[in-house]
Design a protein around this motif. Structure first.
Motif, PDB file in Angstrom:
ATOM      1  N   LEU A   8       0.810  -1.220   0.000  1.00 57.46           N
ATOM      2  CA  LEU A   8       0.000   0.000   0.000  1.00 57.46           C
ATOM      3  C   LEU A   8       0.842   1.268   0.000  1.00 57.46           C
ATOM      4  CD1 LEU A   8      -2.620  -0.899   2.767  1.00 57.46           C
ATOM      5  CD2 LEU A   8      -2.987  -0.934   0.292  1.00 57.46           C
ATOM      6  N   LEU A   9       0.274   2.303  -0.606  1.00 51.00           N
ATOM      7  CA  LEU A   9       0.708   3.684  -0.441  1.00 51.00           C
ATOM      8  C   LEU A   9      -0.571   4.437  -0.110  1.00 51.00           C
ATOM      9  CD1 LEU A   9       2.851   5.892  -0.520  1.00 51.00           C
ATOM     10  CD2 LEU A   9       2.293   6.197  -2.945  1.00 51.00           C
ATOM     11  N   ASP A  10      -0.726   4.822   1.146  1.00 52.45           N
ATOM     12  CA  ASP A  10      -1.998   5.335   1.655  1.00 52.45           C
ATOM     13  C   ASP A  10      -3.067   4.258   1.427  1.00 52.45           C
ATOM     14  OD1 ASP A  10      -0.779   7.725   2.476  1.00 52.45           O
ATOM     15  OD2 ASP A  10      -0.994   8.556   0.460  1.00 52.45           O
ATOM     16  N   ASN A  11      -4.116   4.580   0.681  1.00 54.98           N
ATOM     17  CA  ASN A  11      -5.175   3.583   0.436  1.00 54.98           C
ATOM     18  C   ASN A  11      -5.112   2.991  -0.960  1.00 54.98           C
ATOM     19  OD1 ASN A  11      -6.391   3.826   3.006  1.00 54.98           O
ATOM     20  ND2 ASN A  11      -7.333   5.744   2.358  1.00 54.98           N
ATOM     21  N   ASP A  12      -4.026   3.263  -1.665  1.00 52.34           N
ATOM     22  CA  ASP A  12      -3.864   2.786  -3.040  1.00 52.34           C
ATOM     23  C   ASP A  12      -2.830   1.667  -3.104  1.00 52.34           C
ATOM     24  OD1 ASP A  12      -5.614   4.783  -3.801  1.00 52.34           O
ATOM     25  OD2 ASP A  12      -4.032   6.140  -4.464  1.00 52.34           O
ATOM     26  N   ASP A  22       3.848  -0.524   4.056  1.00 46.21           N
ATOM     27  CA  ASP A  22       2.556  -0.996   4.554  1.00 46.21           C
ATOM     28  C   ASP A  22       1.998  -2.026   3.573  1.00 46.21           C
ATOM     29  OD1 ASP A  22       3.106   1.152   6.152  1.00 46.21           O
ATOM     30  OD2 ASP A  22       1.185   2.146   5.863  1.00 46.21           O
TER      31      ASP A  22
END
Length: 116
Positions: A8-12, A22
Motif C-alpha cells: 500500500l501507499l496510503d489507500n492505493d 505498509d
C-alpha cells in the motif's frame, strides 16, 4: 482460506513493490464458490525491504500478490514459489480487491474513478 497481499501507499496499491512499508493482507474464506468470511489486516514494516516482504509472503502462505511495479527478481522468486502475482495494477486497494474477487482483475488494470 485464500490470502491476498497488496503493498500500500496510503489507500492505493503502492506503485513499487520494493518501496512499500505498509501491506494489506486479506483473508477470504469461500464455501462452494461463495464468500463466507473476510478479514483484513494491515502490517507495517519499519523500513522498506523487498526481501522481508517476500519472506513474509512465503511464511504467511499468501496465495496472490497484487502490486504496481515489481522487479523481475522478486516476480520470478514469488512465481517460482507458486505465488500468483498480478502486477502493473494501479488504483484504490478497495476497488482492486473488488475486481479481484469478481474475477475481473488483470495485469495492467487501472482502477480509479474519475473523481478519485
Amino acid at each position: 482460506m485464500q490470502k491476498i497481499l497488496i503493498p500500500l501507499l496510503d489507500n492505493d496499491v503502492a506503485p513499487r513493490f520494493d518501496l512499500a512499508t505498509d501491506v494489506l493482507i486479506i483473508f477470504l474464506v469461500w464455501v462452494k464458490g461463495e464468500l463466507v468470511d473476510r478479514e483484513d489486516k494491515v502490517v507495517v514494516f519499519d523500513h522498506a525491504s523487498p526481501e522481508d516482504l517476500c519472506r513474509m509472503i512465503i511464511t504467511e502462505g499468501v496465495d496472490t500478490v497484487i502490486c504496481g511495479g515489481i522487479e523481475d527478481e522478486f516476480y520470478d522468486f514469488l512465481t517460482w514459489k507458486e505465488v500468483e502475482v498480478v502486477d502493473d495494477v494501479v488504483g484504490a486497494a478497495s476497488r482492486v480487491v473488488m475486481a479481484f474477487m469478481a474475477g475481473e482483475l488483470r495485469p495492467g488494470a487501472v482502477l480509479y474513478r474519475c473523481q478519485e
